[in-house]
Design an enzyme around this catalytic site. Structure first.
Site, PDB file in Angstrom:
ATOM      1  N   ALA A   1       3.058  -4.853   0.087  1.00 44.24           N
ATOM      2  CA  ALA A   1       1.811  -4.376  -0.515  1.00 44.24           C
ATOM      3  C   ALA A   1       0.675  -4.849   0.372  1.00 44.24           C
ATOM      4  CB  ALA A   1       1.652  -4.910  -1.933  1.00 44.24           C
ATOM      5  N   CYS A   2      -0.153  -3.930   0.818  1.00 42.44           N
ATOM      6  CA  CYS A   2      -1.071  -4.235   1.914  1.00 42.44           C
ATOM      7  C   CYS A   2      -2.487  -3.765   1.583  1.00 42.44           C
ATOM      8  CB  CYS A   2      -0.591  -3.556   3.195  1.00 42.44           C
ATOM      9  SG  CYS A   2       1.197  -3.538   3.409  1.00 42.44           S
ATOM     10  N   GLY A   3      -3.366  -3.817   2.588  1.00 47.29           N
ATOM     11  CA  GLY A   3      -4.724  -3.318   2.461  1.00 47.29           C
ATOM     12  C   GLY A   3      -4.959  -2.197   3.458  1.00 47.29           C
TER      13      GLY A   3
END
Length: 514
Positions: free
Chosen positions: A32-34
């Site tokens: 899960a990233c930006g």
């Protein structure tokens, strides 16, 4: 320090991933990233767009991660339009007019002899694909801020410039570059984050602040683009690698694709049926389309790339892979529902919580998963600056300059067309796609419903035959009485309140029953 991957057959820049052991299996990794993009709606290129995107990336640092070494990041990167003015001034050799050449960063082995062999093999493949190498450029890097782990698997970085031998331009040349890149990755083992006449990717096993420090040319005032897509990676249960950093050739996202195993299996099964009058040569030389050992994001990007270069617009291809919930939507326009129903016969959904940002260098946009489980917010300023990110606050924009802001809705698409100089609405976009072909007619003429199939004779097996197979597959009297019989009578899952002494699957040597 050698950059040849410790994993046999993996591209240069890959780290060693442990084999399945105990309760660990790398095929179940998630992240899960930006993600964020900055664009000028009117297509005006400037270094300010790149600088703002790097600022947004800096502010997404908390979305990324590092291990015990704080200076070894899970990954960071940026995708921009080909910065023709900058490249022309630093290439050291003559380039065709803007858009007349393809360029891409190449991860090569950190050994003189191995690098020479890789370059020779790459140039041989390029020639076989009716392309010609214009030259190679050493990319200036500064590895002083990198941790030991990132350095251990770091490649050498050079940019490859090439053009079509017969002067082919536009999408036909883009397809030639695609074929060359796939073959290079398959046959040479080198990795190219991109190879295109439209976009250019810089990325690596870096933290957000290491990206501009490692690739200092990103801060050069001559480095200009009207679109910049950035990503900060958080590898929740996985191992960071140089090639697995985002962005990929067309996308970056801040979630995960939960159905990826089935999606990959379907793509392998479809390879025997694939054909195209747009992609040159035998497609089999490009197989497998989905690279084994890649992340869910990498697999998604590879399939999206194939659909787009196979003749569909990028938004069309994205909606094929991430359709909105339509099956039971009685209020949906029939033509749009037919669009989704038709493509459901061609491509199953790539489902999971994700905000997927995408660009082909002209349009840039994002789409949210059908359940809306990942955030996406956008701002549009009075001067035509568009910012979209996985959260608010990535850029400090004065409120009096913002003319519109909002958040992505489940299954909806946000699209900026820099060529037309406007935001394309979700309803307008989907209406145009649904009206482009007679999807309702195609469904009526080619779709066969199970309920319309003729009845067939039902074979009734003897009691002894049924019991013998129940025993062979491990069914018990209790399962037949408590679970199977109620399900057969009611068509619903049986409900009970007793505990179970069935061993946890990971600790049992016996297969679980269907």
């Amino acid at each position: 320090m050698s950059a040849v991957s410790p994993v046999p057959g993996a591209p240069f820049g890959s780290a060693a991933t442990p084999a399945p052991q105990g309760l660990y299996d790398g095929s179940h990794e998630h992240d899960a990233c930006g993600v964020a993009f900055v664009a000028d709606m009117h297509g005006r290129r400037s270094h300010a767009i790149v600088a703002d995107a790097l600022t947004a990336l800096h502010n997404l640092d908390h979305r990324g991660a590092s291990g015990a070494e704080i200076n070894t990041g899970d990954g960071a990167g940026i995708l921009v339009q080909v910065p023709d003015g900058f490249l022309r001034s630093v290439a050291g050799f003559e380039l065709p007019e803007a858009g007349g050449y393809a360029v891409g960063l190449a991860f090569l082995p950190d050994d003189d002899e191995a690098e020479r062999k890789a370059i020779d093999a790459i140039e041989h493949i390029v020639a076989e694909e009716d392309l010609q190498v214009l030259g190679w450029r050493d990319v200036l890097t500064d590895a002083s801020s990198l941790g030991e782990t990132a350095l251990w698997v770091m490649a050498r970085f050079r940019q490859l410039f090439m053009a079509a031998s017969d002067g082919t331009t536009g999408m036909p040349r883009e397809r030639l570059a695609f074929c060359a890149r796939k073959r290079i990755e398959r046959e040479v083992g080198a990795y190219l984050p991109s190879l295109s006449c439209r976009t250019l990717v810089y990325k690596g096993m870096l933290t957000t602040d290491q990206l501009p420090a490692f690739f200092p040319e990103l801060t050069d005032e001559r480095f200009a683009s009207a679109i910049a897509l950035v990503h900060s990676r958080f590898s929740t249960n996985t191992f960071p690698e140089w090639p697995l950093a985002h962005p990929y050739r067309y996308i970056a996202h801040n979630g995960e694709i939960n159905t990826v195993m089935g999606n990959r299996n379907w793509m392998r099964a479809r390879e025997a049926l694939l054909e195209s009058n747009l992609l040159p040569g035998e497609l089999s030389r490009l197989y497998p389309i989905v690279t084994e050992g890649g992340s869910d994001s990498a697999s998604f990007d590879e399939v999206l790339e194939l659909l787009h270069l196979g003749g569909r617009s990028l938004p069309h291809a994205v909606l094929m892979m991430i359709p909105e919930a339509h099956e039971n939507n009685a209020l949906m326009d029939p033509d749009l529902k037919a669009f989704y129903d038709f493509h459901a016969c061609v491509m199953e959904p790539w489902d999971g919580p994700a905000c997927v940002a995408f660009t082909d260098g002209t349009v840039v946009g994002a789409v949210l998963d059908r359940n809306g489980l990942r955030p996406g917010r956008y701002w549009i300023t009075d001067e035509g600056r568009v910012v979209l990110a996985s959260e608010t606050g990535v850029l400090d924009i004065p409120q009096d300059r913002i003319v519109r802001k909002g958040r992505l809705q489940p299954g909806r698409m946000f699209l900026v067309d820099t060529e037309a100089g406007r935001i394309v609405g979700d309803e307008e976009l989907k209406s145009e796609l649904a009206a482009a072909h007679p999807y309702q007619e195609w469904l009526h003429g080619g779709q066969l419903h199970l309920a319309d199939l003729a009845d067939r004779e039902h074979i009734v097996y003897s009691h002894e035959s049924v019991v013998r197979r129940q025993q062979a597959f491990g069914y018990t009297e209790e399962e037949l009485r408590v679970i199977i019989a109620p399900m057969a009578r009611t068509g619903q899952e049986a409900i009970g309140s007793m505990g179970t002494d069935t061993p946890v699957a990971a600790l049992s040597a016996r297969p679980r029953l269907l």
